[in-house]
Design a protein around this motif. Structure first.
Motif: not given
Length: 233
Positions: A4-14, A16-18, A20-29, A32-34
């Motif tokens: 599955a495609p790997l999406i890197a997420i860079l955002d200092d707001e926890p 927002i990271r959470s 995005l991670v939830g939405a993208l993983e639910d969609a099959g991606f 990796a969040a930072f």
């Protein structure tokens, strides 16, 4: 899935990271969040994301400078996710090499859709992403995001530049209108798209060694669009 495609997420707001991670993983991606730019840049030595979501308001780096660096040094699609809503911010981000610009607050489904649009595989043809395509003594390696000149010099190209080159290579010696570019690249109509397109084509011409006053390969048809003059080998 490991492929599955790997999406890197860079955002200092926890939060927002959470989100995005939830939405993208639910969609099959895969994700990796930072929280810090330094952590993302360190991780890029061992991972190769297919796309990077970059916030501009970072605690340890200039977000726009990071976008430009990633656009020129990596093959990932670069999508800015920012609360900066001014037109000039969007134009600057696109001119520096970002593929897209999403304004906070956003709908998670929109982010998923934008990423899918950016990662959509090109249609079968001469410029398949797994092929080395040759034209006018040049070769374009879309797996490595490398242009090789007739004398063997290798030059990296960004994901955004590669997208434009793929369009040209799939339709040599045919007029490609700016409207067609918009449809194929999934951009948003307006001055920011037009300026970003001009910058991408200018950079691509530079990497192809074109004379800006009299380009041989990428011809501008004023008021209509562009024609890629080379035959595909």
């Amino acid at each position: 899935m490991t492929d599955a495609p790997l999406i890197a997420i860079l955002d200092d707001e926890p939060q927002i990271r959470s989100l995005l991670v939830g939405a993208l993983e639910d969609a099959g991606f895969r994700t990796a969040a930072f929280a810090r730019a330094a952590d993302l840049e360190a991780a890029l030595r061992r991972i190769s994301p297919d796309a990077c979501l970059i916030d501009l308001g970072l605690p340890d780096s200039d977000g726009l400078a990071l976008v430009h660096r990633l656009a020129t040094e990596s093959g990932a699609a670069i999508i800015i996710v920012s609360g900066r809503a001014q037109v000039q911010d969007r134009v600057t981000g696109l001119e520096l090499g970002a593929d897209d610009y999403i304004i906070k607050p956003f709908e998670p489904a929109e982010v998923v859709a934008r990423i899918r649009a950016r990662l959509r595989k090109p249609a079968p043809g001469p410029a398949r992403s797994d092929a080395v395509t040759r034209f006018a003594g040049w070769s374009a390696d879309f797996g490595r995001y490398i242009l090789t000149s007739p004398d063997g010099t290798e030059t990296p190209i960004s994901h955004a530049e590669a997208e434009v080159l793929r369009i040209f290579l799939d339709a040599p010696r045919r007029l490609i209108t700016r409207s067609q570019m918009l449809d194929l690249l999934g951009g948003a109509a307006g001055d920011s798209f037009d300026r970003a397109m001009d910058v991408r084509i200018s950079r691509l011409r530079g990497k192809l060694g074109e004379d800006p006053k009299n380009p041989r390969l990428i011809k501008t048809i004023y008021g209509a669009g562009y024609i890629f003059m080379a035959e595909i080998e």
